[in-house]
Scaffold this motif. Structure first.
Motif, PDB file in Angstrom:
ATOM      1  N   SER A 123       1.644   4.792   8.423  1.00 47.08           N
ATOM      2  CA  SER A 123       2.303   5.277   7.215  1.00 47.08           C
ATOM      3  C   SER A 123       3.490   6.162   7.618  1.00 47.08           C
ATOM      4  O   SER A 123       3.422   6.876   8.617  1.00 47.08           O
ATOM      5  CB  SER A 123       1.306   6.060   6.355  1.00 47.08           C
ATOM      6  OG  SER A 123       0.663   7.059   7.127  1.00 47.08           O
ATOM      7  N   ARG A 157      -2.998  -6.469  10.305  1.00 49.71           N
ATOM      8  CA  ARG A 157      -2.880  -6.630   8.845  1.00 49.71           C
ATOM      9  C   ARG A 157      -1.715  -7.538   8.505  1.00 49.71           C
ATOM     10  O   ARG A 157      -0.658  -7.472   9.135  1.00 49.71           O
ATOM     11  CB  ARG A 157      -2.658  -5.247   8.207  1.00 49.71           C
ATOM     12  CG  ARG A 157      -2.399  -5.288   6.712  1.00 49.71           C
ATOM     13  CD  ARG A 157      -2.682  -3.934   6.097  1.00 49.71           C
ATOM     14  NE  ARG A 157      -1.501  -3.239   5.588  1.00 49.71           N
ATOM     15  CZ  ARG A 157      -0.937  -3.478   4.395  1.00 49.71           C
ATOM     16  NH1 ARG A 157      -1.419  -4.412   3.600  1.00 49.71           N
ATOM     17  NH2 ARG A 157       0.116  -2.773   4.010  1.00 49.71           N
ATOM     18  N   THR A 208       0.843  -1.208   0.000  1.00 51.19           N
ATOM     19  CA  THR A 208       0.000   0.000   0.000  1.00 51.19           C
ATOM     20  C   THR A 208       0.870   1.247   0.000  1.00 51.19           C
ATOM     21  O   THR A 208       0.964   1.959  -1.003  1.00 51.19           O
ATOM     22  CB  THR A 208      -0.927   0.007   1.225  1.00 51.19           C
ATOM     23  OG1 THR A 208      -0.144  -0.068   2.424  1.00 51.19           O
ATOM     24  CG2 THR A 208      -1.911  -1.150   1.160  1.00 51.19           C
ATOM     25  N   SER A 249      -4.406   0.755   3.253  1.00 47.44           N
ATOM     26  CA  SER A 249      -5.286  -0.414   3.281  1.00 47.44           C
ATOM     27  C   SER A 249      -6.738  -0.055   3.604  1.00 47.44           C
ATOM     28  O   SER A 249      -7.021   0.946   4.263  1.00 47.44           O
ATOM     29  CB  SER A 249      -4.773  -1.400   4.339  1.00 47.44           C
ATOM     30  OG  SER A 249      -4.805  -0.803   5.621  1.00 47.44           O
ATOM     31  N   ASN A 306      -9.845  -2.680  21.235  1.00 54.66           N
ATOM     32  CA  ASN A 306      -9.697  -3.390  19.962  1.00 54.66           C
ATOM     33  C   ASN A 306      -8.358  -3.037  19.346  1.00 54.66           C
ATOM     34  O   ASN A 306      -7.720  -2.060  19.723  1.00 54.66           O
ATOM     35  CB  ASN A 306     -10.833  -3.003  19.024  1.00 54.66           C
ATOM     36  CG  ASN A 306     -10.960  -1.500  18.940  1.00 54.66           C
ATOM     37  OD1 ASN A 306     -10.077  -0.832  18.423  1.00 54.66           O
ATOM     38  ND2 ASN A 306     -12.044  -0.945  19.453  1.00 54.66           N
ATOM     39  N   GLY A 319      -7.212   8.922  13.272  1.00 49.39           N
ATOM     40  CA  GLY A 319      -6.463   9.184  12.045  1.00 49.39           C
ATOM     41  C   GLY A 319      -7.379   9.421  10.856  1.00 49.39           C
ATOM     42  O   GLY A 319      -6.961   9.949   9.838  1.00 49.39           O
ATOM     43  N   ILE A 337      -9.846  -0.441   5.815  1.00 51.79           N
ATOM     44  CA  ILE A 337      -9.995  -0.800   7.235  1.00 51.79           C
ATOM     45  C   ILE A 337     -11.435  -1.218   7.501  1.00 51.79           C
ATOM     46  O   ILE A 337     -12.380  -0.507   7.141  1.00 51.79           O
ATOM     47  CB  ILE A 337      -9.617   0.375   8.163  1.00 51.79           C
ATOM     48  CG1 ILE A 337      -8.174   0.827   7.882  1.00 51.79           C
ATOM     49  CG2 ILE A 337      -9.770  -0.032   9.621  1.00 51.79           C
ATOM     50  CD1 ILE A 337      -7.676   1.927   8.805  1.00 51.79           C
ATOM     51  N   ILE A 393     -16.275   3.052  16.911  1.00 50.77           N
ATOM     52  CA  ILE A 393     -14.828   2.984  16.953  1.00 50.77           C
ATOM     53  C   ILE A 393     -14.256   4.381  16.797  1.00 50.77           C
ATOM     54  O   ILE A 393     -14.685   5.144  15.941  1.00 50.77           O
ATOM     55  CB  ILE A 393     -14.333   2.107  15.782  1.00 50.77           C
ATOM     56  CG1 ILE A 393     -14.789   0.687  15.979  1.00 50.77           C
ATOM     57  CG2 ILE A 393     -12.851   2.224  15.604  1.00 50.77           C
ATOM     58  CD1 ILE A 393     -13.817  -0.156  16.704  1.00 50.77           C
ATOM     59  N   ARG A 446       2.883  12.720  15.591  1.00 55.89           N
ATOM     60  CA  ARG A 446       1.484  12.280  15.673  1.00 55.89           C
ATOM     61  C   ARG A 446       0.991  12.439  17.109  1.00 55.89           C
ATOM     62  O   ARG A 446       1.675  12.038  18.048  1.00 55.89           O
ATOM     63  CB  ARG A 446       1.429  10.804  15.274  1.00 55.89           C
ATOM     64  CG  ARG A 446       0.042  10.232  15.116  1.00 55.89           C
ATOM     65  CD  ARG A 446       0.126   8.744  14.773  1.00 55.89           C
ATOM     66  NE  ARG A 446      -1.085   8.329  14.088  1.00 55.89           N
ATOM     67  CZ  ARG A 446      -1.278   7.123  13.588  1.00 55.89           C
ATOM     68  NH1 ARG A 446      -0.345   6.205  13.685  1.00 55.89           N
ATOM     69  NH2 ARG A 446      -2.403   6.827  12.981  1.00 55.89           N
ATOM     70  N   ARG A 461     -12.357   2.717   6.369  1.00 55.08           N
ATOM     71  CA  ARG A 461     -11.525   3.457   5.398  1.00 55.08           C
ATOM     72  C   ARG A 461     -11.529   2.652   4.108  1.00 55.08           C
ATOM     73  O   ARG A 461     -11.168   1.472   4.116  1.00 55.08           O
ATOM     74  CB  ARG A 461     -10.097   3.611   5.930  1.00 55.08           C
ATOM     75  CG  ARG A 461      -9.150   4.323   4.963  1.00 55.08           C
ATOM     76  CD  ARG A 461      -7.781   4.633   5.575  1.00 55.08           C
ATOM     77  NE  ARG A 461      -6.944   3.456   5.709  1.00 55.08           N
ATOM     78  CZ  ARG A 461      -5.723   3.451   6.243  1.00 55.08           C
ATOM     79  NH1 ARG A 461      -5.208   4.576   6.718  1.00 55.08           N
ATOM     80  NH2 ARG A 461      -5.029   2.342   6.325  1.00 55.08           N
ATOM     81  N   HIS A 472       1.258  -5.267  12.262  1.00 55.22           N
ATOM     82  CA  HIS A 472       1.463  -6.132  11.096  1.00 55.22           C
ATOM     83  C   HIS A 472       1.983  -7.488  11.562  1.00 55.22           C
ATOM     84  O   HIS A 472       2.898  -7.545  12.387  1.00 55.22           O
ATOM     85  CB  HIS A 472       2.450  -5.476  10.131  1.00 55.22           C
ATOM     86  CG  HIS A 472       1.941  -4.168   9.572  1.00 55.22           C
ATOM     87  ND1 HIS A 472       1.811  -3.036  10.348  1.00 55.22           N
ATOM     88  CD2 HIS A 472       1.512  -3.828   8.336  1.00 55.22           C
ATOM     89  CE1 HIS A 472       1.315  -2.060   9.608  1.00 55.22           C
ATOM     90  NE2 HIS A 472       1.126  -2.505   8.375  1.00 55.22           N
TER      91      HIS A 472
HETATM   92  O1  TXA Z   1      -1.896   0.491   4.368  1.00 53.99           O
HETATM   93  C1  TXA Z   1      -1.811   0.766   5.566  1.00 53.99           C
HETATM   94  O2  TXA Z   1      -2.735   0.549   6.358  1.00 53.99           O
HETATM   95  C2  TXA Z   1      -0.507   1.414   6.058  1.00 53.99           C
HETATM   96  C3  TXA Z   1       0.604   0.377   5.921  1.00 53.99           C
HETATM   97  C4  TXA Z   1       1.913   0.861   6.471  1.00 53.99           C
HETATM   98  O3  TXA Z   1       0.206  -0.836   6.496  1.00 53.99           O
HETATM   99  N1  TXA Z   1      -0.655   1.868   7.407  1.00 53.99           N
HETATM  100  C5  TXA Z   1      -1.422   2.945   7.725  1.00 53.99           C
HETATM  101  O4  TXA Z   1      -1.394   3.272   9.077  1.00 53.99           O
HETATM  102  O5  TXA Z   1      -2.066   3.564   6.906  1.00 53.99           O
HETATM  103  P1  TXA Z   1      -1.864   4.693   9.618  1.00 53.99           P
HETATM  104  O6  TXA Z   1      -1.594   4.695  11.075  1.00 53.99           O
HETATM  105  O7  TXA Z   1      -1.255   5.784   8.839  1.00 53.99           O
HETATM  106  O8  TXA Z   1      -3.419   4.670   9.400  1.00 53.99           O
HETATM  107  C6  TXA Z   1      -4.155   3.708  10.121  1.00 53.99           C
HETATM  108  C7  TXA Z   1      -5.496   4.232  10.502  1.00 53.99           C
HETATM  109  C8  TXA Z   1      -5.421   5.411  11.462  1.00 53.99           C
HETATM  110  O9  TXA Z   1      -6.423   6.320  11.051  1.00 53.99           O
HETATM  111  C9  TXA Z   1      -5.779   4.816  12.794  1.00 53.99           C
HETATM  112  O10 TXA Z   1      -6.455   5.762  13.621  1.00 53.99           O
HETATM  113  C10 TXA Z   1      -6.684   3.669  12.396  1.00 53.99           C
HETATM  114  O11 TXA Z   1      -6.146   3.188  11.200  1.00 53.99           O
HETATM  115  N2  TXA Z   1      -6.610   2.557  13.378  1.00 53.99           N
HETATM  116  C11 TXA Z   1      -5.559   1.789  13.686  1.00 53.99           C
HETATM  117  N3  TXA Z   1      -5.847   0.936  14.683  1.00 53.99           N
HETATM  118  C12 TXA Z   1      -7.121   1.170  15.014  1.00 53.99           C
HETATM  119  C13 TXA Z   1      -8.018   0.654  15.988  1.00 53.99           C
HETATM  120  N4  TXA Z   1      -7.641  -0.282  16.847  1.00 53.99           N
HETATM  121  N5  TXA Z   1      -9.245   1.160  16.042  1.00 53.99           N
HETATM  122  C14 TXA Z   1      -9.627   2.132  15.201  1.00 53.99           C
HETATM  123  N6  TXA Z   1      -8.842   2.674  14.259  1.00 53.99           N
HETATM  124  C15 TXA Z   1      -7.606   2.211  14.164  1.00 53.99           C
END
Ligand code: TXA
Ligand code: MG
Length: 319
Positions: free
Chosen positions: A143, A117, A31, A184, A113, A228, A186, A224, A54, A198, A63
Motif C-alpha cells: 500500500s 495477487r 482495494t 486484499s 513463500n 505487516g 490474504i 507464516i 518500512r 488478513r 502483482h
Molecule cells: O490490497 C492489497 O493487498 C494492497 C494492494 C496494493 O494490492 N497491498 C497491500 O500490501 O496491502 P501491504 O504490503 O501494505 O500489505 C501486505 C501484507 C503485509 O502485512 C505483508 O507482511 C504481508 O501482506 N505479506 C506479503 N507477502 C507475504 C508473504 N510472502 N508471507 C507472509 N505475509 C506476506
C-alpha cells in the motif's frame, strides 16, 4: 514525482517503461493504491522500503496480470489455491504460496513463500499487461502509505503520504477513488488447508462456499511471518475510540442511520457496508486534515466485510 490524472494508453505505456527502468509507479487497485516497482529489480524494490519508511524484511505482494503467470512465481500450488484463484481473480485476494527462484529474498523477506495477487482495477491490469509485454514479470506493490499509516484510496492521498519521499522521475497514476477501499484478503496456501491471515472483501463465507470448508482463522497462530500484520496499523494521528459516544469537537464515524452527536464532526455517513469500507480511510485521513485529536467510531456488526472493517479499526485504535 509526476502526477498523471488522465490515464491514457500512452501514459500507461510510459509508466510500464518507467517500471522497467527501475523507477517507482504508484497506481490504483480496486482495494487501495499500491507503490509499485519491478519485482525482480532489487534496487527498485529497496526504494519502496525507503520511500515507505518500512523496516526491511517485511515481504511484498507481487502483482501479476493473470492466473496464467502463477507458475512463474509459485510452485507446489495446492488444488484449493487454484480453485480460489479461478473464482476470485482478478480481485481483492492475495495468496501466499511456496516460491520459485524468481521470488528472491528481497521480495519474500527471506521466507520460502511469496504473496501473489491479480488486481481487478482496469488501470492496474493494463499496467501489468504492458509491463509484461515489455518483458517484466510482476510488480511488487505494498500500500502506498508511510509505514503504519492509513492506506491511500485516492491519488491525492498517495501524494500527501509519499510526495516528499518520491523522486521527480517517479509516477503517480490517478484512477479515482478505490472501489473496495480496504486491503486484499490474504490467504496462506502453503499447507494442506487454507488459513486466513488478513480479512478483506473476499470474505470467509465466500471462501467457504467455494471450498466447502472454512479457511482457518489463524489470528497470529500461523507459521507464516507477516510482520505487516502488526497489532498497530492503519493508524491516523487522531486517537480512535471504538463504540463510544463522540464528544463535542471530536470526529464521528458511523452508519448514516446513527445521528451525529451534538458538536461532533461527522467524517462519513455510509449507508451500506460496502460504502463503509470504501469511505473508511478517507474518513480517517480527513480527521487528520482537520486536526482532530479524537475520533469516535461505531463499529459495523456482523460477518463478511464488516469483520474486515473491524479488523482495521481495532488496529487503528491500538497504540
Ligand atoms: O490490497 C492489497 O493487498 C494492497 C494492494 C496494493 O494490492 N497491498 C497491500 O500490501 O496491502 P501491504 O504490503 O501494505 O500489505 C501486505 C501484507 C503485509 O502485512 C505483508 O507482511 C504481508 O501482506 N505479506 C506479503 N507477502 C507475504 C508473504 N510472502 N508471507 C507472509 N505475509 C506476506
Ligand atoms: Mg500496507
Amino acid at each position: 514525482m509526476e502526477f498523471i490524472s488522465k490515464c491514457t494508453a500512452d501514459t500507461i505505456s510510459n509508466a510500464a517503461q518507467a517500471l522497467k527502468e527501475g523507477r517507482l509507479v504508484a497506481f490504483p487497485t480496486e482495494t487501495v493504491y499500491g507503490l509499485g516497482a519491478d519485482a525482480t529489480n532489487e534496487k527498485a524494490v529497496s526504494r519502496i522500503y525507503s520511500v515507505k519508511g518500512r523496516p526491511v524484511g517485511h515481504p511484498l505482494i507481487v502483482h501479476i496480470s493473470s492466473i496464467n503467470k502463477l507458475d512463474q512465481w509459485a510452485t507446489d500450488i495446492p488444488d484449493y489455491a487454484i480453485e480460489l484463484a479461478r473464482e476470485f481473480w482478478p480481485g481483492p485476494m492475495t495468496l501466499i504460496l511456496p516460491r520459485t527462484d524468481l521470488a528472491k529474498d528481497f521480495i519474500t523477506g527471506g521466507q520460502n513463500n511469496v504473496g501473489l495477487r491479480v488486481p481487478a482495477q482496469p488501470i492496474a491490469l493494463a499496467l501489468l499487461k504492458k509491463f509484461e509485454y515489455l518483458g517484466g514479470q510482476g510488480i511488487a506493490a505494498p500500500s502506498a502509505n508511510r509505514f503504519g499509516a492509513v492506506s491511500p484510496t485516492t491519488a491525492d492521498a498517495v501524494s500527501e503520504e509519499l510526495g516528499n519521499y518520491l523522486d521527480s522521475e517517479d509516477l503517480v497514476l490517478d484512477g479515482g477513488q478505490c472501489l473496495v477501499g480496504i486491503e486484499s484478503t490474504i490467504i496462506d496456501c502453503t499447507e494442506s488447508a487454507p488459513k486466513a491471515l488478513r480479512p478483506g472483501a473476499i470474505t470467509e463465507e465466500m471462501i467457504e462456499q467455494v471450498l466447502d470448508k472454512k479457511a482457518e482463522n489463524t489470528e497470529g497462530k500461523s507459521n507464516i511471518r507477516a510482520p505487516g500484520l502488526l497489532d498497530s496499523h492503519y493508524a491516523p494521528k487522531a486517537e480512535i475510540s471504538l463504540n463510544v459516544v463522540a464528544e463535542p469537537g471530536e470526529g464521528f464515524l458511523a452508519f448514516s442511520k446513527f445521528q451525529t452527536p451534538i458538536g461532533a464532526i461527522r467524517l462519513a455517513s455510509p449507508s451500506t457496508i460496502e460504502q463503509y469500507a470504501r469511505d473508511l480511510y478517507m474518513a480517517l485521513r480527513s480527521a487528520d486534515q482537520q486536526g482532530l485529536k479524537k475520533v469516535a467510531v461505531l463499529l459495523p456488526e456482523g460477518n463478511g466485510l464488516a469483520a474486515a472493517i473491524r479488523d482495521r479499526l481495532n488496529k487503528a485504535a491500538t497504540r
